[in-house]
Scaffold this motif. Structure first.
Motif, PDB file in Angstrom:
ATOM      1  N   VAL A  34      33.193  43.960  34.090  1.00 19.94           N
ATOM      2  CA  VAL A  34      33.137  44.911  35.202  1.00 19.94           C
ATOM      3  C   VAL A  34      34.118  46.035  34.897  1.00 19.94           C
ATOM      4  O   VAL A  34      35.306  45.800  34.705  1.00 19.94           O
ATOM      5  CB  VAL A  34      33.509  44.233  36.544  1.00 19.94           C
ATOM      6  CG1 VAL A  34      33.383  45.234  37.689  1.00 19.94           C
ATOM      7  CG2 VAL A  34      32.631  43.021  36.809  1.00 19.94           C
ATOM      8  N   ASP A  35      33.595  47.251  34.819  1.00 22.88           N
ATOM      9  CA  ASP A  35      34.429  48.442  34.632  1.00 22.88           C
ATOM     10  C   ASP A  35      34.644  49.093  35.974  1.00 22.88           C
ATOM     11  O   ASP A  35      33.688  49.260  36.739  1.00 22.88           O
ATOM     12  CB  ASP A  35      33.679  49.454  33.759  1.00 22.88           C
ATOM     13  CG  ASP A  35      33.984  49.262  32.297  1.00 22.88           C
ATOM     14  OD1 ASP A  35      34.705  48.310  31.977  1.00 22.88           O
ATOM     15  OD2 ASP A  35      33.497  50.061  31.493  1.00 22.88           O
ATOM     16  N   LEU A  36      35.871  49.475  36.273  1.00 22.62           N
ATOM     17  CA  LEU A  36      36.078  50.222  37.512  1.00 22.62           C
ATOM     18  C   LEU A  36      37.203  51.230  37.353  1.00 22.62           C
ATOM     19  O   LEU A  36      38.062  51.097  36.489  1.00 22.62           O
ATOM     20  CB  LEU A  36      36.352  49.311  38.714  1.00 22.62           C
ATOM     21  CG  LEU A  36      36.638  47.823  38.574  1.00 22.62           C
ATOM     22  CD1 LEU A  36      38.095  47.627  38.302  1.00 22.62           C
ATOM     23  CD2 LEU A  36      36.228  47.108  39.842  1.00 22.62           C
ATOM     24  N   GLU A  37      37.152  52.246  38.205  1.00 16.90           N
ATOM     25  CA  GLU A  37      38.252  53.190  38.327  1.00 16.90           C
ATOM     26  C   GLU A  37      39.045  52.779  39.546  1.00 16.90           C
ATOM     27  O   GLU A  37      38.488  52.612  40.632  1.00 16.90           O
ATOM     28  CB  GLU A  37      37.737  54.613  38.555  1.00 16.90           C
ATOM     29  CG  GLU A  37      36.834  55.157  37.474  1.00 16.90           C
ATOM     30  CD  GLU A  37      37.597  55.649  36.258  1.00 16.90           C
ATOM     31  OE1 GLU A  37      38.774  56.019  36.408  1.00 16.90           O
ATOM     32  OE2 GLU A  37      37.020  55.635  35.158  1.00 16.90           O
ATOM     33  N   VAL A  38      40.344  52.574  39.367  1.00 23.46           N
ATOM     34  CA  VAL A  38      41.188  52.141  40.476  1.00 23.46           C
ATOM     35  C   VAL A  38      42.283  53.178  40.699  1.00 23.46           C
ATOM     36  O   VAL A  38      42.930  53.623  39.748  1.00 23.46           O
ATOM     37  CB  VAL A  38      41.820  50.764  40.174  1.00 23.46           C
ATOM     38  CG1 VAL A  38      42.772  50.353  41.280  1.00 23.46           C
ATOM     39  CG2 VAL A  38      40.744  49.711  39.989  1.00 23.46           C
ATOM     40  N   GLU A  39      42.478  53.542  41.951  1.00 22.01           N
ATOM     41  CA  GLU A  39      43.553  54.462  42.300  1.00 22.01           C
ATOM     42  C   GLU A  39      44.786  53.629  42.615  1.00 22.01           C
ATOM     43  O   GLU A  39      44.727  52.749  43.484  1.00 22.01           O
ATOM     44  CB  GLU A  39      43.116  55.266  43.536  1.00 22.01           C
ATOM     45  CG  GLU A  39      43.881  56.544  43.751  1.00 22.01           C
ATOM     46  CD  GLU A  39      43.352  57.286  44.973  1.00 22.01           C
ATOM     47  OE1 GLU A  39      42.336  57.981  44.847  1.00 22.01           O
ATOM     48  OE2 GLU A  39      43.942  57.116  46.059  1.00 22.01           O
ATOM     49  N   MET A  95      41.099  41.437  43.177  1.00 24.51           N
ATOM     50  CA  MET A  95      39.628  41.587  43.244  1.00 24.51           C
ATOM     51  C   MET A  95      38.944  40.411  42.560  1.00 24.51           C
ATOM     52  O   MET A  95      37.932  39.906  43.039  1.00 24.51           O
ATOM     53  CB  MET A  95      39.198  42.892  42.562  1.00 24.51           C
ATOM     54  CG  MET A  95      39.606  44.141  43.313  1.00 24.51           C
ATOM     55  SD  MET A  95      39.206  45.619  42.329  1.00 24.51           S
ATOM     56  CE  MET A  95      40.415  46.773  42.964  1.00 24.51           C
ATOM     57  N   LEU A 133      36.628  38.148  44.804  1.00 27.43           N
ATOM     58  CA  LEU A 133      35.204  38.468  44.715  1.00 27.43           C
ATOM     59  C   LEU A 133      34.597  38.286  43.329  1.00 27.43           C
ATOM     60  O   LEU A 133      33.547  37.653  43.188  1.00 27.43           O
ATOM     61  CB  LEU A 133      34.973  39.925  45.157  1.00 27.43           C
ATOM     62  CG  LEU A 133      33.521  40.404  45.091  1.00 27.43           C
ATOM     63  CD1 LEU A 133      32.709  39.802  46.221  1.00 27.43           C
ATOM     64  CD2 LEU A 133      33.440  41.926  45.139  1.00 27.43           C
ATOM     65  N   GLU A 158      23.916  46.624  40.533  1.00 25.68           N
ATOM     66  CA  GLU A 158      24.883  45.537  40.671  1.00 25.68           C
ATOM     67  C   GLU A 158      26.297  46.106  40.845  1.00 25.68           C
ATOM     68  O   GLU A 158      27.083  45.616  41.661  1.00 25.68           O
ATOM     69  CB  GLU A 158      24.811  44.618  39.438  1.00 25.68           C
ATOM     70  CG  GLU A 158      25.600  43.337  39.614  1.00 25.68           C
ATOM     71  CD  GLU A 158      25.465  42.378  38.427  1.00 25.68           C
ATOM     72  OE1 GLU A 158      24.702  42.683  37.487  1.00 25.68           O
ATOM     73  OE2 GLU A 158      26.138  41.328  38.453  1.00 25.68           O
ATOM     74  N   ILE A 166      28.810  45.627  44.079  1.00 28.00           N
ATOM     75  CA  ILE A 166      30.194  45.156  43.975  1.00 28.00           C
ATOM     76  C   ILE A 166      31.143  46.166  44.604  1.00 28.00           C
ATOM     77  O   ILE A 166      32.092  45.805  45.306  1.00 28.00           O
ATOM     78  CB  ILE A 166      30.548  44.887  42.496  1.00 28.00           C
ATOM     79  CG1 ILE A 166      29.822  43.623  42.015  1.00 28.00           C
ATOM     80  CG2 ILE A 166      32.050  44.747  42.307  1.00 28.00           C
ATOM     81  CD1 ILE A 166      30.099  43.255  40.581  1.00 28.00           C
ATOM     82  N   ALA A 211      31.013  45.712  48.271  1.00 29.78           N
ATOM     83  CA  ALA A 211      31.661  44.463  48.666  1.00 29.78           C
ATOM     84  C   ALA A 211      33.181  44.600  48.603  1.00 29.78           C
ATOM     85  O   ALA A 211      33.899  44.133  49.501  1.00 29.78           O
ATOM     86  CB  ALA A 211      31.180  43.325  47.764  1.00 29.78           C
ATOM     87  N   LEU A 212      33.696  45.270  47.550  1.00 35.89           N
ATOM     88  CA  LEU A 212      35.141  45.476  47.438  1.00 35.89           C
ATOM     89  C   LEU A 212      35.642  46.322  48.602  1.00 35.89           C
ATOM     90  O   LEU A 212      36.696  46.050  49.185  1.00 35.89           O
ATOM     91  CB  LEU A 212      35.483  46.163  46.104  1.00 35.89           C
ATOM     92  CG  LEU A 212      35.362  45.294  44.851  1.00 35.89           C
ATOM     93  CD1 LEU A 212      35.519  46.152  43.596  1.00 35.89           C
ATOM     94  CD2 LEU A 212      36.393  44.176  44.850  1.00 35.89           C
ATOM     95  N   LEU A 241      35.944  44.323  51.665  1.00 38.93           N
ATOM     96  CA  LEU A 241      37.096  43.417  51.612  1.00 38.93           C
ATOM     97  C   LEU A 241      38.422  44.166  51.762  1.00 38.93           C
ATOM     98  O   LEU A 241      39.486  43.556  51.718  1.00 38.93           O
ATOM     99  CB  LEU A 241      37.089  42.652  50.287  1.00 38.93           C
ATOM    100  CG  LEU A 241      36.022  41.561  50.148  1.00 38.93           C
ATOM    101  CD1 LEU A 241      35.967  41.061  48.706  1.00 38.93           C
ATOM    102  CD2 LEU A 241      36.313  40.404  51.091  1.00 38.93           C
ATOM    103  N   PHE A 265      39.535  46.750  49.721  1.00 40.93           N
ATOM    104  CA  PHE A 265      40.065  47.384  48.510  1.00 40.93           C
ATOM    105  C   PHE A 265      39.678  48.860  48.529  1.00 40.93           C
ATOM    106  O   PHE A 265      38.497  49.199  48.408  1.00 40.93           O
ATOM    107  CB  PHE A 265      39.503  46.717  47.254  1.00 40.93           C
ATOM    108  CG  PHE A 265      40.013  45.325  47.034  1.00 40.93           C
ATOM    109  CD1 PHE A 265      41.300  45.108  46.555  1.00 40.93           C
ATOM    110  CD2 PHE A 265      39.217  44.230  47.318  1.00 40.93           C
ATOM    111  CE1 PHE A 265      41.779  43.824  46.356  1.00 40.93           C
ATOM    112  CE2 PHE A 265      39.690  42.940  47.123  1.00 40.93           C
ATOM    113  CZ  PHE A 265      40.965  42.731  46.642  1.00 40.93           C
ATOM    114  N   VAL A 289      38.633  52.419  44.958  1.00 43.51           N
ATOM    115  CA  VAL A 289      37.883  51.872  43.819  1.00 43.51           C
ATOM    116  C   VAL A 289      36.614  52.685  43.658  1.00 43.51           C
ATOM    117  O   VAL A 289      35.913  52.958  44.631  1.00 43.51           O
ATOM    118  CB  VAL A 289      37.514  50.395  44.047  1.00 43.51           C
ATOM    119  CG1 VAL A 289      36.700  49.859  42.866  1.00 43.51           C
ATOM    120  CG2 VAL A 289      38.760  49.562  44.249  1.00 43.51           C
ATOM    121  N   VAL A 345      32.083  51.712  39.706  1.00 43.30           N
ATOM    122  CA  VAL A 345      31.992  50.323  39.252  1.00 43.30           C
ATOM    123  C   VAL A 345      30.705  50.135  38.446  1.00 43.30           C
ATOM    124  O   VAL A 345      29.621  50.516  38.896  1.00 43.30           O
ATOM    125  CB  VAL A 345      32.015  49.339  40.452  1.00 43.30           C
ATOM    126  CG1 VAL A 345      31.950  47.904  39.954  1.00 43.30           C
ATOM    127  CG2 VAL A 345      33.254  49.562  41.301  1.00 43.30           C
TER     128      VAL A 345
END
Lengths: 92, 92
Positions: free
Chosen positions: A45-50, A64, A68, B20, B24, B27-28, B31, B33, B36, B39
């Motif tokens: 799972v690739d994501l950009e997070v601040e 996360m 999840l 998908e 996600i 869903a994040l 929850l 988060f 983000v 994804v």
């Protein structure tokens, strides 16, 4: 706040059956790839997070996974964070 | 011949829809988060490959991606090879 690129790798725990991995191993064998063993298939799972810091980005990604992304009974996860992209960063 | 541990990461090509990943991301968000974005979900395939050199192990893994593991139209792949384990190596 910076934007971090986070890669989460979620893999079946060692010792657990992995039917998808077995299927791929058989398929590779049928295609003539020899000497391939122990094939295991997971998710990435690739994501950009601040986040304010790299450590905080890793902490958030860990949460996360716990809440999840990963099944704590059957899966292990690994997290890699790469340098922050600028706030309005373009996508490569 | 050494045994190499190869990790193949297969991800949806940039610009293609990834339902998908979207699911996600929602869903994040639900929850709690925040911050983000972007994804994307792919597959990771771990394998042990028997090869005379690291370069050869990468070449074989590339062929496996082209012939079986990745869809060349919709997916990109990346390959990482780690040091050879001894021929009769134990599993971590």
């Amino acid at each position: 706040m910076s934007h971090f690129h986070v890669e989460v790798r979620i893999k079946p725990r060692a010792g657990l059956l992995d039917p998808e991995g077995k299927a791929i191993q058989h398929a590779l064998d049928s295609l003539g790839f020899e000497g391939v063993d122990n094939v295991r298939v997971g998710k990435v799972v690739d994501l950009e997070v601040e986040a304010p810091s790299e450590k905080e980005a890793i902490d958030r990604a860990t949460q996360m996974c716990r809440k999840l992304l990963a099944n704590p009974v059957t899966e292990d996860f690994g997290i890699t964070v790469s340098e922050p992209t600028s706030a309005g960063g373009s996508e490569a």
